[in-house]
Write a protein that holds these residues in place. Sequence first.
Motif, PDB file in Angstrom:
ATOM      1  N   ALA A  44     -10.814   9.100   9.143  1.00  0.00           N
ATOM      2  CA  ALA A  44     -10.957   9.865   9.603  1.00  0.00           C
ATOM      3  C   ALA A  44     -11.087   9.812  11.410  1.00  0.00           C
ATOM      4  N   VAL A  45     -11.799   8.132  11.791  1.00  0.00           N
ATOM      5  CA  VAL A  45     -13.239   8.218  13.286  1.00  0.00           C
ATOM      6  C   VAL A  45     -11.298   7.687  13.242  1.00  0.00           C
ATOM      7  N   GLY A  46     -10.644   6.674  12.790  1.00  0.00           N
ATOM      8  CA  GLY A  46      -9.463   6.188  13.006  1.00  0.00           C
ATOM      9  C   GLY A  46      -8.373   7.234  13.292  1.00  0.00           C
ATOM     10  N   TRP A  47      -7.798   8.765  12.851  1.00  0.00           N
ATOM     11  CA  TRP A  47      -7.470   8.806  13.918  1.00  0.00           C
ATOM     12  C   TRP A  47      -8.137  10.135  14.747  1.00  0.00           C
ATOM     13  N   PHE A  78       4.242   2.933  16.357  1.00  0.00           N
ATOM     14  CA  PHE A  78       4.300   2.072  16.157  1.00  0.00           C
ATOM     15  C   PHE A  78       3.517   1.751  15.042  1.00  0.00           C
ATOM     16  N   VAL A  79       2.640   1.797  16.228  1.00  0.00           N
ATOM     17  CA  VAL A  79       0.836   2.059  14.923  1.00  0.00           C
ATOM     18  C   VAL A  79       0.793   3.051  14.375  1.00  0.00           C
ATOM     19  N   VAL A  80       1.022   4.094  15.062  1.00  0.00           N
ATOM     20  CA  VAL A  80       0.785   5.532  14.538  1.00  0.00           C
ATOM     21  C   VAL A  80       1.191   6.045  13.544  1.00  0.00           C
ATOM     22  N   ILE A  81       2.727   5.614  13.726  1.00  0.00           N
ATOM     23  CA  ILE A  81       3.205   6.006  12.479  1.00  0.00           C
ATOM     24  C   ILE A  81       3.583   5.505  11.291  1.00  0.00           C
ATOM     25  N   PHE A  82       2.717   4.042  11.674  1.00  0.00           N
ATOM     26  CA  PHE A  82       3.015   3.067   9.939  1.00  0.00           C
ATOM     27  C   PHE A  82       1.640   3.189   9.414  1.00  0.00           C
ATOM     28  N   GLN A  83       0.623   4.130  10.581  1.00  0.00           N
ATOM     29  CA  GLN A  83      -0.562   3.938   9.876  1.00  0.00           C
ATOM     30  C   GLN A  83      -0.703   5.435   9.285  1.00  0.00           C
ATOM     31  N   ALA A  84      -0.222   6.340   9.567  1.00  0.00           N
ATOM     32  CA  ALA A  84       0.738   7.417   9.386  1.00  0.00           C
ATOM     33  C   ALA A  84       0.498   7.412   7.705  1.00  0.00           C
ATOM     34  N   VAL A  85       2.454   5.997   7.089  1.00  0.00           N
ATOM     35  CA  VAL A  85       2.614   6.015   6.115  1.00  0.00           C
ATOM     36  C   VAL A  85       1.840   5.691   5.486  1.00  0.00           C
ATOM     37  N   HIS A  86       1.040   3.938   5.802  1.00  0.00           N
ATOM     38  CA  HIS A  86      -0.067   4.404   5.213  1.00  0.00           C
ATOM     39  C   HIS A  86      -1.578   4.974   5.181  1.00  0.00           C
ATOM     40  N   ASP A  87      -1.852   5.211   5.530  1.00  0.00           N
ATOM     41  CA  ASP A  87      -3.270   6.849   4.886  1.00  0.00           C
ATOM     42  C   ASP A  87      -2.928   8.197   4.443  1.00  0.00           C
ATOM     43  N   PHE A  88      -1.493   8.172   4.538  1.00  0.00           N
ATOM     44  CA  PHE A  88      -0.940   9.208   3.884  1.00  0.00           C
ATOM     45  C   PHE A  88       0.064  10.019   2.867  1.00  0.00           C
ATOM     46  N   PRO A 137      -0.588  -3.104  -8.202  1.00  0.00           N
ATOM     47  CA  PRO A 137      -0.944  -3.937  -8.118  1.00  0.00           C
ATOM     48  C   PRO A 137       0.497  -4.183  -6.929  1.00  0.00           C
ATOM     49  N   ARG A 138       1.728  -3.241  -7.480  1.00  0.00           N
ATOM     50  CA  ARG A 138       2.297  -3.557  -6.223  1.00  0.00           C
ATOM     51  C   ARG A 138       1.735  -2.667  -4.825  1.00  0.00           C
ATOM     52  N   LEU A 139       1.776  -1.063  -4.987  1.00  0.00           N
ATOM     53  CA  LEU A 139       0.972  -0.674  -4.192  1.00  0.00           C
ATOM     54  C   LEU A 139       0.587  -0.762  -3.184  1.00  0.00           C
ATOM     55  N   ARG A 140      -1.111  -1.576  -4.299  1.00  0.00           N
ATOM     56  CA  ARG A 140      -1.896  -1.982  -3.373  1.00  0.00           C
ATOM     57  C   ARG A 140      -1.332  -3.277  -2.393  1.00  0.00           C
ATOM     58  N   LYS A 141      -0.691  -4.087  -2.673  1.00  0.00           N
ATOM     59  CA  LYS A 141       0.124  -4.946  -1.483  1.00  0.00           C
ATOM     60  C   LYS A 141       1.002  -5.048  -0.613  1.00  0.00           C
ATOM     61  N   LEU A 142       1.880  -3.242  -0.585  1.00  0.00           N
ATOM     62  CA  LEU A 142       2.273  -3.392  -0.275  1.00  0.00           C
ATOM     63  C   LEU A 142       1.348  -1.887   1.390  1.00  0.00           C
ATOM     64  N   ALA A 143       0.189  -1.618   0.536  1.00  0.00           N
ATOM     65  CA  ALA A 143      -0.785  -0.677   1.984  1.00  0.00           C
ATOM     66  C   ALA A 143      -1.391  -1.772   2.143  1.00  0.00           C
ATOM     67  N   GLY A 144      -1.266  -3.585   2.258  1.00  0.00           N
ATOM     68  CA  GLY A 144      -2.114  -4.712   2.472  1.00  0.00           C
ATOM     69  C   GLY A 144      -1.017  -4.946   3.745  1.00  0.00           C
ATOM     70  N   TRP A 145       0.069  -5.379   2.744  1.00  0.00           N
ATOM     71  CA  TRP A 145       0.645  -5.340   4.179  1.00  0.00           C
ATOM     72  C   TRP A 145       1.207  -4.642   5.545  1.00  0.00           C
ATOM     73  N   ILE A 146       1.471  -3.557   5.400  1.00  0.00           N
ATOM     74  CA  ILE A 146       0.978  -2.767   5.648  1.00  0.00           C
ATOM     75  C   ILE A 146      -0.268  -2.668   6.896  1.00  0.00           C
ATOM     76  N   GLY A 147      -1.291  -2.732   6.470  1.00  0.00           N
ATOM     77  CA  GLY A 147      -2.656  -2.733   7.130  1.00  0.00           C
ATOM     78  C   GLY A 147      -2.143  -3.917   8.119  1.00  0.00           C
ATOM     79  N   ARG A 148      -1.836  -5.252   7.595  1.00  0.00           N
ATOM     80  CA  ARG A 148      -1.817  -6.375   7.969  1.00  0.00           C
ATOM     81  C   ARG A 148      -0.628  -6.295   9.415  1.00  0.00           C
ATOM     82  N   ILE A 149      -0.139  -5.897   9.024  1.00  0.00           N
ATOM     83  CA  ILE A 149       1.262  -5.733  10.251  1.00  0.00           C
ATOM     84  C   ILE A 149       0.574  -4.234  11.237  1.00  0.00           C
ATOM     85  N   ILE A 150       0.491  -3.688  11.501  1.00  0.00           N
ATOM     86  CA  ILE A 150      -0.567  -2.613  11.792  1.00  0.00           C
ATOM     87  C   ILE A 150      -1.654  -3.402  12.452  1.00  0.00           C
TER      88      ILE A 150
END
Length: 168
Positions: A59-62, A109-119, A137-150
């Motif tokens: 919420a704060v981020g958006w 890029f960040v807004v698009i990938f953050q939307a994919v990550h958050d929603f 584990p797979r989804l958690r790892k994917l979420a983590g990688w998206i977060g790191r890239i962001i």
Amino acid sequence: MYIAGVTTYVASVYLHILAAATWVGGIIFLVAVIVPSLKKLDAAAAGPMLRATVFRFRAVGWVAFAVLLATGLYNLHARGIGWAELTDPAFRATSSGKALLIKLACFAFVVIFQAVHDFSIGPRALAAMETGAPEAPRLRKLAGWIGRIIGLVTLVIVLCAVIVVRGC
């Protein structure tokens, strides 16, 4: 136009920096404090803590993104930078012009990938973790990688902001 002795432009830049600090600081706090702390907890405790933390920061981020977009557009306008300047090869050839274009592309890029990550990925990863689903584990790892890239792209935005304002 003046607001209590401060120009609208200065107020807009102030809000822009405050929103950027909120966003970048929040990312650093999540990566440096929350995630390592959660790894020390068992899954039953970590799940609810992670859910509460990420949904609050979401919420704060958006809100920060909305402020960044509005103030960024106003700041460009106030500095006389519009579509004509952004598409002018002479402007794009300057270090500030290049940095601004990179900053704008990275923000998109960040807004698009953050939307994919958050929603999408993030909520699915949380639900899978809470239910013990095999894809957790797979989804958690994917979420983590998206977060790191962001996070890394966000640092590029900060660097570009410095170059835009200070030159290179």
